[in-house]
Structures are given as C-alpha cells and as structure tokens.
Enzyme design. Structure first.
Site, PDB file in Angstrom:
ATOM      1  N   ARG A  32     -30.942  41.414  72.584  1.00  0.00           N
ATOM      2  CA  ARG A  32     -29.513  41.132  72.435  1.00  0.00           C
ATOM      3  C   ARG A  32     -28.689  41.797  73.535  1.00  0.00           C
ATOM      4  NH1 ARG A  32     -28.976  42.027  65.922  1.00  0.00           N
ATOM      5  NH2 ARG A  32     -30.252  40.273  65.279  1.00  0.00           N
ATOM      6  N   TYR A  92     -34.902  31.205  56.534  1.00  0.00           N
ATOM      7  CA  TYR A  92     -33.524  30.706  56.550  1.00  0.00           C
ATOM      8  C   TYR A  92     -33.465  29.267  56.045  1.00  0.00           C
ATOM      9  CZ  TYR A  92     -32.326  34.813  59.326  1.00  0.00           C
ATOM     10  OH  TYR A  92     -32.128  36.110  59.750  1.00  0.00           O
ATOM     11  N   ASP A 106     -30.470  30.987  70.139  1.00  0.00           N
ATOM     12  CA  ASP A 106     -30.577  31.529  68.790  1.00  0.00           C
ATOM     13  C   ASP A 106     -31.820  30.968  68.127  1.00  0.00           C
ATOM     14  OD1 ASP A 106     -28.815  33.145  66.719  1.00  0.00           O
ATOM     15  OD2 ASP A 106     -29.710  31.471  65.621  1.00  0.00           O
TER      16      ASP A 106
END
Length: 344
Positions: free
Chosen positions: A24, A149, A74
């Site tokens: 990140r 997810y 992502d």
C-alpha cells in the site's frame, strides 16, 4: 540492462542490502494521492482509469527510493469481472451484491484478463515511466480471500473481522465453496497472465484471510488453491516470479513455502524471527515490519529494523511491512525507515 534487485532476490541472491518496497505504498498517507483520489468519482473508477492509476502507482516512486512499484488496483476487481456488483462505501470499505450463478461465473472466468485490461494498460504506462533498475509488481487476491468477500456479500452481522460468514459456508456448503474457488483460480490465472504480458515483472498473490484457519481448512482453502493457481498460471505462460502472502499463517509458513509453488513467501507482522529464518532456508522471504511501528517512528523503529536486518539480512530477503502502510503514517517515518535500511 541490469536485473532489478527484487528479482535477483527472488532468484535466490543476497544483495548488499535488501531491496525494499511497502505494501500500500501508493495511497492515502501521501497528500498527492489524496488530491488525485478527489478527482475520481469513486474508488473502482480510479482503479480502472489507466492514466490515474499509473499516476497513483508512480507517486511513491518519485518521492522515495523504493526498489519496486506495485500497480495501483484492488483485489476486488475480479468479482466485478465475474458479474458480481462491487462498490465501496465511504468510511466502511467494500460492499458486494448477490453472488452470481456458478455457471455464469464459470463462463466468464477465462475472459477475466480481457475484462480487466485497464489494469494492463496501467502496467504498460508505469513500466514505460519507471527506471529499468526498479521492478514492477502486479498482483491479485488469492482465491479464498476473494471468495470471502464474494460469499459474505452484505451479510456482515456476525464475525466481520474473522470472515465468519464465509468460513461457515466452507463447512456448511463445501461443494459450493469448492466450485467458487475453482472459478477464481481460472479467472485469476488469466488475470495474472494479462498483467505479465502488460509489463509486470513479479506477481503477488494476496491471501489476506489465511489467519485463524485450522490446518484442514488451510489445506483446502489456501494451500490447494494456491498450488492450482500457480500451476494454471504457468500453463498459460506466466514465467515471472510469484510471491505468495498467506497472512496470519506463521505456524504453517514452512509448509506453505515448501508446497505452494511460489518463488517467494511474504511474512506478516506476527511471524517470529526464527520462523522467518526457517522459511528463508526454503524460499526467499519478504516482510515483516509492523505498520504500527512505522506509524510510531522513533528509536523503536530503528531498533526493530536492525533486528530484522540481523535476523534475515544474510539471506535472500525483501524488506517490507507485515501488512499495508496505514493512512496516517507520517512521511518522515517512511524516510526514517528507508535511511535505516540503507536505501536513502
């Protein structure tokens, strides 16, 4: 043209100092990123805008002497390519709609790379702008992490921090979970191949939710899908090194290093130094500075960097964090760490 230090480490070499990049490293701790983000209508739009995503990727490379850039994207772009609605709520993170039918996702999986070709365009732009001695990393979420997810969707009333809903599915509906993992292996392999073809010199598999799994589920949900993903990516023509990051699985890190088929193993913050040495005897390692220590800075940051250098610096090792850089990390602390490593 010299081979970037990060790639040399993944080939088993030990340079004078470890190459360094931070997970990140492109993101909210940089004021220039916050200004860029304000120009995009939403986060997914930013990820799929090659010019803007390339700029986000390059921002930390201009500011710091990192040895590698990682493409700004992502892990939840893959569900979108498989027909699932994905969006991000401000201050709350990702939200996903209903899981598409298995048959529909299976049909879409081989086209995932083409569906996400904007990420490839980002990689091509970055590679053209990046100095040849600095490596370019592409990545994808691991099948189980992405599945958590996709299976959770909006069912977030229990055990959010442990992905409890998805783990319950793994026990209660193993056939459905296995089918989803197979689809994600196929889609992700095509996605990684596209990234290599677009300019990525290293690929990384992010398994953010390997933590807390009993050994039988670790085998089923993490290790076997990683083996299948690496194997399928190689079948499709992926030749660049692959780093695996099974976060939170230090007790099984040696097994992972031996069996997963990756060239390097990223270690998380909680991995003991001795375990890191044991893994390093099997594969090159990456990690594992605590992001909270980077936030704190000061003498303890220097001391921990020295400990890591002493423990792992005599073998193939990429200096990194044990998880992603936090949004409120002072830029001066990043500079402090790079100076201590010897990169600045």
């Amino acid at each position: 043209m010299s081979t970037p230090a990060l790639i040399r480490v993944l080939n088993g070499e030990t340079p004078a100092r470890p190459p360094v990049w931070f997970m990140r490293q492109a993101g909210r701790y940089l004021p220039e990123y916050r200004a860029l983000r304000a120009q995009a209508p939403d986060f997914i739009s930013l990820c799929l805008n090659p010019e803007m995503a390339a700029e986000a990727t390059l921002q930390p490379m201009r500011r710091f002497p990192f040895d590698a850039a990682i493409v700004f994207a992502d892990i939840l772009l893959i569900p979108g390519a498989l027909g699932q609605t994905v969006w991000f709520e401000a201050g709350e993170g990702p939200r996903l709609g209903a899981l598409p039918e298995i048959a529909v996702m299976r049909d879409l999986a081989p086209a995932a790379g083409q569906a996400l070709k904007a990420v490839g365009e980002t990689l091509t732009l970055v590679r053209a702008a990046l100095e040849p001695e600095r490596a370019l990393i592409g990545f994808a979420g691991a099948p189980w992490t992405v599945a958590t997810y996709m299976l959770d969707g909006e069912a977030r009333t229990i055990g959010k921090g442990e992905r409890a809903q998805a783990r319950t599915y793994a026990y209660a509906e193993p056939d459905k979970v296995a089918a989803l993992l197979e689809i994600l292996v196929e889609a992700t392999a095509h996605y990684l191949k596209m990234q290599q073809d677009a300019g990525a010199q290293v690929l990384k598999i992010f398994e953010s939710w390997a933590e807390g799994l009993p050994d039988d589920l670790f085998q089923t949900l993490v290790l076997a899908p990683h083996q299948a993903l690496v194997r399928r990516a190689r079948e499709l023509g992926v030749t660049v090194p692959i780093i695996g990051f099974p976060r939170g699985s230090a007790a099984l890190a040696e097994r992972y290093a031996t069996e997963a088929g990756v060239q390097g193993v990223a270690l998380d913050t909680a991995c003991p130094l001795e375990v890191g040495r044991q893994v390093q005897a099997i594969r090159p390692i990456q990690g594992a500075l605590d992001p909270l220590l980077l936030r704190a800075g000061g003498p303890m940051l220097d001391r921990r960097i020295d400990q890591l250098m002493e423990a792992w610096g005599e073998g193939p090792w990429i200096f990194n964090l044990g998880h992603g850089i936090l949004p409120d990390v002072p830029i001066a602390h990043v500079e402090q760490a790079l100076k201590r490593i010897g990169a600045a």
